[in-house]
Design a protein around this motif. Structure first.
Motif, PDB file in Angstrom:
ATOM      1  N   UNK A 249       1.889 -19.525  63.563  1.00  0.00           N
ATOM      2  CA  UNK A 249       3.110 -20.050  62.949  1.00  0.00           C
ATOM      3  C   UNK A 249       4.334 -19.894  63.842  1.00  0.00           C
ATOM      4  N   UNK A 250       4.113 -19.761  65.157  1.00  0.00           N
ATOM      5  CA  UNK A 250       5.230 -19.448  66.046  1.00  0.00           C
ATOM      6  C   UNK A 250       6.270 -20.570  66.091  1.00  0.00           C
ATOM      7  N   UNK A 251       7.511 -20.160  66.141  1.00  0.00           N
ATOM      8  CA  UNK A 251       8.604 -21.104  66.370  1.00  0.00           C
ATOM      9  C   UNK A 251       9.745 -20.373  67.058  1.00  0.00           C
ATOM     10  N   UNK A 252      10.795 -21.114  67.350  1.00  0.00           N
ATOM     11  CA  UNK A 252      11.926 -20.544  68.074  1.00  0.00           C
ATOM     12  C   UNK A 252      13.072 -20.304  67.090  1.00  0.00           C
ATOM     13  N   UNK A 253      13.578 -19.088  67.050  1.00  0.00           N
ATOM     14  CA  UNK A 253      14.688 -18.754  66.166  1.00  0.00           C
ATOM     15  C   UNK A 253      15.860 -18.296  67.023  1.00  0.00           C
ATOM     16  N   UNK A 254      16.970 -19.006  66.905  1.00  0.00           N
ATOM     17  CA  UNK A 254      18.168 -18.672  67.683  1.00  0.00           C
ATOM     18  C   UNK A 254      17.852 -18.512  69.173  1.00  0.00           C
ATOM     19  N   UNK A 255      17.043 -19.398  69.671  1.00  0.00           N
ATOM     20  CA  UNK A 255      16.749 -19.396  71.102  1.00  0.00           C
ATOM     21  C   UNK A 255      15.629 -18.460  71.510  1.00  0.00           C
ATOM     22  N   UNK A 256      15.159 -17.598  70.594  1.00  0.00           N
ATOM     23  CA  UNK A 256      14.059 -16.677  70.920  1.00  0.00           C
ATOM     24  C   UNK A 256      12.740 -17.365  70.569  1.00  0.00           C
ATOM     25  N   UNK A 257      11.867 -17.629  71.559  1.00  0.00           N
ATOM     26  CA  UNK A 257      10.608 -18.310  71.247  1.00  0.00           C
ATOM     27  C   UNK A 257       9.574 -17.344  70.669  1.00  0.00           C
ATOM     28  N   UNK A 258       8.494 -17.901  70.154  1.00  0.00           N
ATOM     29  CA  UNK A 258       7.333 -17.117  69.713  1.00  0.00           C
ATOM     30  C   UNK A 258       7.633 -16.182  68.545  1.00  0.00           C
ATOM     31  N   UNK A 259       8.549 -16.577  67.684  1.00  0.00           N
ATOM     32  CA  UNK A 259       8.828 -15.786  66.490  1.00  0.00           C
ATOM     33  C   UNK A 259       7.842 -16.215  65.391  1.00  0.00           C
ATOM     34  N   UNK A 260       7.266 -15.241  64.702  1.00  0.00           N
ATOM     35  CA  UNK A 260       6.342 -15.575  63.632  1.00  0.00           C
ATOM     36  C   UNK A 260       7.110 -15.986  62.376  1.00  0.00           C
ATOM     37  N   UNK A 261       6.944 -17.256  61.997  1.00  0.00           N
ATOM     38  CA  UNK A 261       7.692 -17.802  60.851  1.00  0.00           C
ATOM     39  C   UNK A 261       7.361 -17.066  59.563  1.00  0.00           C
ATOM     40  N   UNK A 262       6.139 -16.520  59.481  1.00  0.00           N
ATOM     41  CA  UNK A 262       5.738 -15.863  58.236  1.00  0.00           C
ATOM     42  C   UNK A 262       6.372 -14.494  58.071  1.00  0.00           C
ATOM     43  N   UNK A 263       6.959 -13.954  59.140  1.00  0.00           N
ATOM     44  CA  UNK A 263       7.587 -12.635  59.058  1.00  0.00           C
ATOM     45  C   UNK A 263       9.117 -12.721  59.105  1.00  0.00           C
ATOM     46  N   UNK A 264       9.659 -13.777  59.718  1.00  0.00           N
ATOM     47  CA  UNK A 264      11.104 -13.842  59.938  1.00  0.00           C
ATOM     48  C   UNK A 264      11.839 -14.161  58.643  1.00  0.00           C
ATOM     49  N   UNK A 265      12.754 -13.288  58.218  1.00  0.00           N
ATOM     50  CA  UNK A 265      13.522 -13.612  57.018  1.00  0.00           C
ATOM     51  C   UNK A 265      14.451 -14.803  57.298  1.00  0.00           C
ATOM     52  N   UNK A 266      14.572 -15.695  56.335  1.00  0.00           N
ATOM     53  CA  UNK A 266      15.478 -16.837  56.495  1.00  0.00           C
ATOM     54  C   UNK A 266      16.917 -16.366  56.328  1.00  0.00           C
ATOM     55  N   UNK A 267      17.799 -16.838  57.196  1.00  0.00           N
ATOM     56  CA  UNK A 267      19.227 -16.520  57.104  1.00  0.00           C
ATOM     57  C   UNK A 267      20.030 -17.786  57.293  1.00  0.00           C
ATOM     58  N   UNK A 268      21.192 -17.814  56.708  1.00  0.00           N
ATOM     59  CA  UNK A 268      22.115 -18.935  56.876  1.00  0.00           C
ATOM     60  C   UNK A 268      22.336 -19.205  58.363  1.00  0.00           C
ATOM     61  N   UNK A 269      22.409 -18.138  59.132  1.00  0.00           N
ATOM     62  CA  UNK A 269      22.857 -18.267  60.524  1.00  0.00           C
ATOM     63  C   UNK A 269      21.773 -18.776  61.456  1.00  0.00           C
ATOM     64  N   UNK A 270      20.501 -18.680  61.059  1.00  0.00           N
ATOM     65  CA  UNK A 270      19.485 -18.962  62.063  1.00  0.00           C
ATOM     66  C   UNK A 270      19.377 -20.451  62.367  1.00  0.00           C
ATOM     67  N   UNK A 271      19.091 -20.743  63.625  1.00  0.00           N
ATOM     68  CA  UNK A 271      18.757 -22.107  64.026  1.00  0.00           C
ATOM     69  C   UNK A 271      17.292 -22.072  64.432  1.00  0.00           C
ATOM     70  N   UNK A 272      16.489 -22.885  63.773  1.00  0.00           N
ATOM     71  CA  UNK A 272      15.049 -22.817  63.969  1.00  0.00           C
ATOM     72  C   UNK A 272      14.582 -24.089  64.674  1.00  0.00           C
ATOM     73  N   UNK A 273      13.716 -23.907  65.646  1.00  0.00           N
ATOM     74  CA  UNK A 273      13.163 -25.060  66.347  1.00  0.00           C
ATOM     75  C   UNK A 273      11.652 -24.990  66.347  1.00  0.00           C
ATOM     76  N   UNK A 274      11.029 -26.144  66.193  1.00  0.00           N
ATOM     77  CA  UNK A 274       9.583 -26.183  66.334  1.00  0.00           C
ATOM     78  C   UNK A 274       9.251 -25.940  67.802  1.00  0.00           C
ATOM     79  N   UNK A 275       8.026 -25.567  68.048  1.00  0.00           N
ATOM     80  CA  UNK A 275       7.603 -25.275  69.411  1.00  0.00           C
ATOM     81  C   UNK A 275       6.494 -26.242  69.795  1.00  0.00           C
ATOM     82  N   UNK A 276       6.596 -26.782  70.981  1.00  0.00           N
ATOM     83  CA  UNK A 276       5.512 -27.638  71.426  1.00  0.00           C
ATOM     84  C   UNK A 276       4.537 -26.771  72.202  1.00  0.00           C
TER      85      UNK A 276
END
Ligand SMILES: Cc1cc2nc3c(=O)[nH]c(=O)nc-3n(C[C@H](O)[C@H](O)[C@H](O)COP(=O)(O)OP(=O)(O)OC[C@H]3O[C@@H](n4cnc5c(N)ncnc54)[C@H](O)[C@@H]3O)c2cc1C
Ligand code: FES
Lengths: 510, 103
Positions: free
Chosen positions: B54-81
């Motif tokens: 489920x890896x994606x990029x959160x605030x420029x940090x790649x390889x973040x596990x979407x299932x663990x990352x708490x959602x925040x107003x501030x985060x910018x999330x990007x899909x990863x190719x």
């Protein structure tokens, strides 16, 4: 009252994992006078069983109370959390949330846990303690079948985690399959939140329980649970199909249909007895695999449990082969939350034994009294007997590998097909480790946690029934950490939590 | 119910307390990454941080596990190719290669 040890003084006990087992171990250790540090990777206590949303604020926030009906035994959870809070207030317990232990060593009679914060700005640290209780739980066993890599196919634990932790139903038309009683709460939970559960495909036949009635009789609570689920399944018109298995998922970019097939009494696929069901979500679960990495790293002996999966070996007090290390909960064998609670409590007492010698028997039934310990020991034994029966009733059937095709991905991370693994086994390679080296199975991101069970089963199938179980995949690092974090390690003994969050915010309202 | 984070340039609503992965699923998004070799679509599988699907990029940090990352107003999330930090330097051998001889 003694203050919690600072970085220089070791704690009496470090407990890794804040699920039922870890909570019971930590609060018991507190009750018998030890100084405790409790380390939990997640944003909140509870583990898988009492999973709850991340603490948060803001409009429309998800409240634990809303998920109340998906949980059991919340009064016990609240009581344990309150004891943790009291321990913290009294300066006798330190709670490190959002902190993962990624490796551990023994040195000079102490256990040194290497920790790292999870999330942004992760910092490294060390926790030193005279005893450690490893209560890291388990993860789902998902066996491959053609199409299992399609989005929309998930483990049943994952479906449950979405529900309990985020209040989210993964899809609307759901088919569940695999084996074991955990399929039932997941089916009921999804239905309660509005999904249509099109069928539960249980590979085992329930008649097998007839051979294990004494174990059921010793655990009336489990029987009552089963009856309650049966009633609710009927209310939602969810059919449980015994001796049936998901053999294929299809779809373009996500799952659109599944095929199920009947099994005969020997657990083999019945030819042509298939049915195709249109569905947007598929949940699979073949039981759970204990998370034993830290215990293996610390040198604890392991052995095959009643389901053939490796567990950490313990004596009746939850003591491992390594004097400083105790284990509790799924780490010492999968058997549910009640077993985890009993084992955690026994581990808490054993930690005290190791540090202070056997407790003097007291007439009262207080914490650590002989009477209390034997009551909890009996409860643990009854639950373990039930767990053994459960594993006997719900084995992985022979059919699981009959459904595989050559291109089916065995290892999802490295995208290794079943054909590659079978080719290596056919060349006479025996043992999961050489298979791993030759095919790169289990060498990707998850380090084999997803494919290890299937790989071991294929190797075992080729080796025949009398062969010893393959040794576990070795992982020096129990939890992934960044290279930057490793590079930044120095020899400070820094056990500061990475961030402070009010973890009991919502539990207080339960 | 007004909270949202930015996902590939569009707002995704979430309830505080949810993970990024759960919010995406609730939003109807099943996949946000592709595998390294066959480019198959990936999303949530284990849901608890074990499988790394489920890896994606959160605030420029790649390889973040979407299932663990708490959602925040501030985060910018990007899909990863594909998981960029793991592009396989040793591709897995095919069944044919293995059958022919030692890799
Ligand atoms: C995904 C999933 C969902 C489940 N849902 C249910 C359910 O709804 N109902 C049910 O009856 N049973 C459920 N189970 C079965 C469940 O495992 C047990 O019933 C029960 O939770 C076991 O308790 P435990 O304390 O042994 O482990 P867990 O509850 O799993 O607790 C282990 C804890 O250790 C933490 N941890 C693990 N490794 C580390 C580390 N290296 N560093 C720091 N912390 C760590 C984990 O975050 C977790 O909180 C589920 C299992 C899984 C895998
Ligand atoms: S879904 Fe498995 S790691 Fe996130």
């Amino acid at each position: 009252m003694t203050a919690v040890a600072g970085p220089a003084t070791p704690y009496d006990v470090a407990v890794v994992g804040g699920g039922p087992a870890g909570l019971a171990a930590a609060t018991t250790a507190l009750a018998v006078g030890l100084r405790v540090v409790l380390v939990e990777r997640a944003t909140a206590l509870g583990g898988q069983y009492w999973r709850q949303p991340a603490p948060s604020s803001g409009a429309g926030r998800l409240r634990f109370g809303e998920l109340h009906d998906l949980h059991h035994g919340l009064d016990t959870f609240t009581r344990l959390c309150n004891r943790v809070l009291e321990g913290e207030r009294a300066g006798r317990l330190r709670l490190l949330l959002r902190t993962q232990v990624w490796t551990a060593v023994r040195t000079e009679g102490l256990v040194v846990l290497s920790t790292a914060g999870t999330g942004a700005g992760a910092s490294a640290g060390e926790v030193r303690a005279r005893r450690v209780v490893i209560a890291t739980g388990a993860h789902d066993v998902a066996l491959p079948f053609p199409g299992w890599e399609l989005p929309g196919v998930m483990t049943i634990g994952g479906l449950q985690a979405l529900l309990k932790g985020s209040g989210v139903v993964a899809g609307q038309r759901v088919v569940l399959g695999g084996s074991g009683p955990f399929l039932l709460p997941v089916a009921v939970g999804l239905a309660r939140r509005g999904a249509t559960v099109l069928g539960v495909h249980e590979a085992a036949s329930p008649q097998r329980w007839a051979r294990h009635l004494p174990a059921v009789g010793r655990n009336p609570g489990r029987l009552a649970e089963g009856v309650a689920y049966a009633a609710e399944l009927a209310r939602y018109r969810i059919r449980v199909h015994p001796r049936s298995m998901i053999v294929q998922a299809e779809g373009a970019d996500e799952v659109e249909a599944v095929t199920v097939q009947r099994l005969d009494a020997r657990g083999h696929l019945v030819p042509h007895a298939t049915r195709r069901i249109s569905a947007d979500t598929v949940g699979i679960g073949w039981g759970f695999a204990p998370v034993i990495d830290l215990a293996v790293t610390l040198g604890c002996a392991v052995a095959a449990g009643p389901d053939g999966r490796l567990v950490v070996t313990t004596d009746a007090r939850q003591q491992t082969s390594v004097p400083e290390v105790l284990v509790a909960g799924e780490t010492s064998g999968v058997g549910g939350a009640a077993l985890a609670l009993a084992e955690g409590e026994l581990a808490g007492y054993a930690a005290r034994d190791g540090l202070a010698g056997p407790l003097t028997p007291t007439p009262a039934a207080g914490p650590g009294s002989l009477r209390r310990r034997s009551t909890v020991g009996r409860r643990r034994d009854a639950q373990r007997a039930f767990a053994s029966a459960l594993h006997a009733v719900h084995p992985v059937p022979a059919a699981w590998s009959q459904a595989l095709t050559g291109p089916t991905l065995l290892c999802r991370c490295e995208e290794v097909p079943v054909s590659a693994v079978r080719a290596v086994i056919a060349r006479g390679v025996d043992g999961a480790r050489p298979v791993r080296q030759l095919t790169r199975v289990g060498m990707g991101w998850c380090q084999g946690r997803t494919c290890e069970a299937a790989c071991a089963l294929l190797v075992a199938e080729a080796a025949g029934p009398s062969a010893a179980p393959p040794p576990p995949f070795e992982r020096l690092v129990a939890q992934p950490v960044s290279l930057g974090l490793l590079a930044a390690l120095d020899d400070r003994h820094d056990d500061d939590p990475p961030a402070d969050e009010p973890f009991l915010d919502d539990v207080g309202r339960v | 119910m007004t909270s949202s984070f930015d996902f590939d340039g569009r707002p995704v609503r979430y309830r505080p307390g949810q993970t990024v992965g759960a919010a995406l699923v609730a939003d109807g998004t099943r996949s946000w990454s592709r595998s390294g070799r066959t480019r198959r679509p990936m999303g949530l599988f284990c849901g608890i941080g074990v499988c790394f699907e489920c890896l994606l990029t959160v605030d420029g940090v790649p390889d973040v596990r979407a299932c663990l990352a708490p959602a925040h107003e501030a985060v910018a999330v990007h899909s990863q190719d594909g998981p960029p930090s793991r592009h396989p330097s040793h591709p897995s051998p095919t069944a044919d290669e293995l059958a022919e001889g030692a890799p």
